[in-house]
Design an enzyme around this catalytic site. Structure first.
Site, mmCIF file in Angstrom:
data_model
loop_
_atom_site.group_PDB
_atom_site.id
_atom_site.type_symbol
_atom_site.label_atom_id
_atom_site.label_comp_id
_atom_site.label_asym_id
_atom_site.label_seq_id
_atom_site.Cartn_x
_atom_site.Cartn_y
_atom_site.Cartn_z
ATOM 1 N NE ARG A 174 -3.895 0.601 1.936
ATOM 2 C CZ ARG A 174 -5.113 0.689 2.447
ATOM 3 N NH1 ARG A 174 -5.326 1.450 3.505
ATOM 4 N NH2 ARG A 174 -6.130 0.031 1.922
ATOM 5 N NE ARG A 198 -10.194 -5.434 0.411
ATOM 6 C CZ ARG A 198 -9.461 -4.409 0.870
ATOM 7 N NH1 ARG A 198 -10.077 -3.364 1.357
ATOM 8 N NH2 ARG A 198 -8.142 -4.420 0.794
ATOM 9 C CG HIS A 223 -8.254 -0.089 -2.855
ATOM 10 N ND1 HIS A 223 -7.458 -1.160 -2.516
ATOM 11 C CD2 HIS A 223 -8.949 0.233 -1.720
ATOM 12 C CE1 HIS A 223 -7.647 -1.473 -1.247
ATOM 13 N NE2 HIS A 223 -8.550 -0.650 -0.750
ATOM 14 C CB CYS A 260 -14.263 0.960 -0.201
ATOM 15 S SG CYS A 260 -13.690 2.659 -0.036
ATOM 16 C CG ASP A 262 -13.732 5.947 -1.020
ATOM 17 O OD1 ASP A 262 -13.800 5.868 0.230
ATOM 18 O OD2 ASP A 262 -12.654 5.902 -1.643
ATOM 19 C CD GLN A 272 -12.995 -2.000 -1.049
ATOM 20 O OE1 GLN A 272 -12.229 -1.881 -0.111
ATOM 21 N NE2 GLN A 272 -14.197 -2.535 -0.912
HETATM 22 N N1 CP Z 1 -11.269 -0.347 2.276
HETATM 23 C C1 CP Z 1 -10.005 -0.390 2.740
HETATM 24 O O1 CP Z 1 -9.033 -0.626 1.992
HETATM 25 O O2 CP Z 1 -9.892 -0.160 4.080
HETATM 26 P P1 CP Z 1 -8.529 0.122 4.857
HETATM 27 O O3 CP Z 1 -7.986 1.431 4.374
HETATM 28 O O4 CP Z 1 -8.911 0.143 6.301
HETATM 29 O O5 CP Z 1 -7.552 -0.987 4.544
HETATM 30 N N1 NVA Z 2 -10.100 6.563 -1.352
HETATM 31 C C1 NVA Z 2 -9.707 6.159 -0.017
HETATM 32 C C2 NVA Z 2 -9.857 4.688 0.119
HETATM 33 C C3 NVA Z 2 -9.453 4.110 1.447
HETATM 34 C C4 NVA Z 2 -9.620 2.626 1.497
HETATM 35 C C5 NVA Z 2 -8.303 6.605 0.269
HETATM 36 O O1 NVA Z 2 -7.443 6.440 -0.600
HETATM 37 O O2 NVA Z 2 -8.052 7.139 1.355
#
Ligand code: CP
Ligand code: NVA
Length: 302
Positions: free
Chosen positions: A106, A288, A133, A260, A222, A136
């Site tokens: 990440r 997930r 992502h 999400c 989101d 997701q």
């Molecule tokens: N939806 C998601 O990826 O959640 P987190 O940021 O908590 O991993």
């Molecule tokens: N769009 C959000 C998703 C988190 C899972 C972010 O990048 O913060």
């Protein structure tokens, strides 16, 4: 999956048939877990988990998933691996590849995830970048298929962010009918729309949330301010509020609702909507685990 070492940096690293195979395997693993059947397909395998940003669902679902598959996961936070300067990404990729069977990352810059995959000699999975992502999206598609079927019409309402962009690609691969409503200037990147068109269909796009949700079976949103965009918070909140992008009882009828998570209640979604029976968000979060276990067995186990 192209190349000698499979990767999952975005959804279209899978072909359509590979995507459906992952979804089928996810459903089977979910049933096996529900029956309490052991499924230690990755016994002895280790996954490195590199995190530049915080996480609840991604970290815990990957770590738990590896445990349930008989393997092990190593968490590497920002203080452990300095992607931003301690050493070049290619050196991290080649070193980690000597120890582990797969890397989940990440990171902020999508190019960093690509570079990690280019230099690693084990599969690399994108656990979220500023642009995508895809894990997701796997859970989202599993959720839509089991809750509504792929005949459902879906409306994305909100920011054209990482989650939206991977969902656009996944929807095109899965053949889902999708409309995307974003404020002008916050839409899906052109290259993502082009990839979706090549895969089957680019979504309809609009800046009118009410038009997007009319006729939709599922409405997905989101946060308006993603991780790393904190400096834009005031400006973005003003634009999205003024445009009527909040999922509230005025905008919605009886559509199912997806998010999400994490959610900012009172911004992109109201407390009443996310707590209502229309919400699929907890199924999404649970899926997930199953979707990623299926992906991991495909990438690491075959
Ligand atoms: N939806 C998601 O990826 O959640 P987190 O940021 O908590 O991993
Ligand atoms: N769009 C959000 C998703 C988190 C899972 C972010 O990048 O913060």
């Amino acid at each position: 999956m192209g190349g000698a070492v499979p990767r999952f940096v975005d959804v279209d690293d899978l072909s359509r048939s590979e995507l459906f195979a992952v979804l089928d395997r996810a459903a089977a693993l979910k049933r096996a877990a529900g029956r309490g059947e052991p499924h230690r397909y990755l016994a002895g395998d280790t996954l490195a988990m590199v995190f530049e940003k915080p996480s609840t669902r991604t970290r815990v679902s990957f770590e738990t998933g590896m445990t349930q598959l008989g393997g092990h996961a190593v968490f590497l936070g920002p203080d452990d691996i300095g992607l931003d300067g301690r050493e070049p990404i290619q050196d991290i990729a080649r070193s980690l590849s000597q120890y582990v069977d797969g890397i989940m990352a990440r990171v902020f810059d999508h190019a960093d995830a690509v570079e990690l995959a280019d230099y690693a000699t084990v599969p690399v999975v994108n656990g979220l970048t500023d642009d995508a992502h895809p894990c997701q999206t796997l859970a989202d598609l599993l959720t839509i298929r089991e809750s509504c079927g792929f005949d459902a019409s879906v409306a994305w309402v909100g920011d054209g962010n990482n989650v939206a962009q991977s969902f656009v690609v996944g929807a095109a691969l899965a053949g889902l009918d999708l409309t995307v409503a974003t404020p002008a200037g916050y839409g899906i990147d052109d290259d993502v729309l082009e990839r979706a068109a090549e895969l089957g269909a680019a979504p309809e796009t609009t800046d009118d949330p009410a038009a997007a949700v009319a006729g939709a079976d599922v409405v997905y949103t989101d946060v308006w301010v993603s991780m790393g965009q904190e400096d834009e918070r005031e400006e973005k909140l003003g634009v999205f509020e003024a445009g009527g992008f909040q999922l509230d009882d005025d905008l919605l009828d009886d559509q199912r609702v997806m998010h999400c998570l994490p959610a900012h209640r009172g911004e992109e979604i109201t407390d009443a909507v996310i707590e209502s029976d229309r919400a699929l968000v907890w199924t999404q979060a649970g899926n997930r685990l199953h979707a990623q276990k299926a992906l991991l067995t495909r990438l690491l186990g075959d």
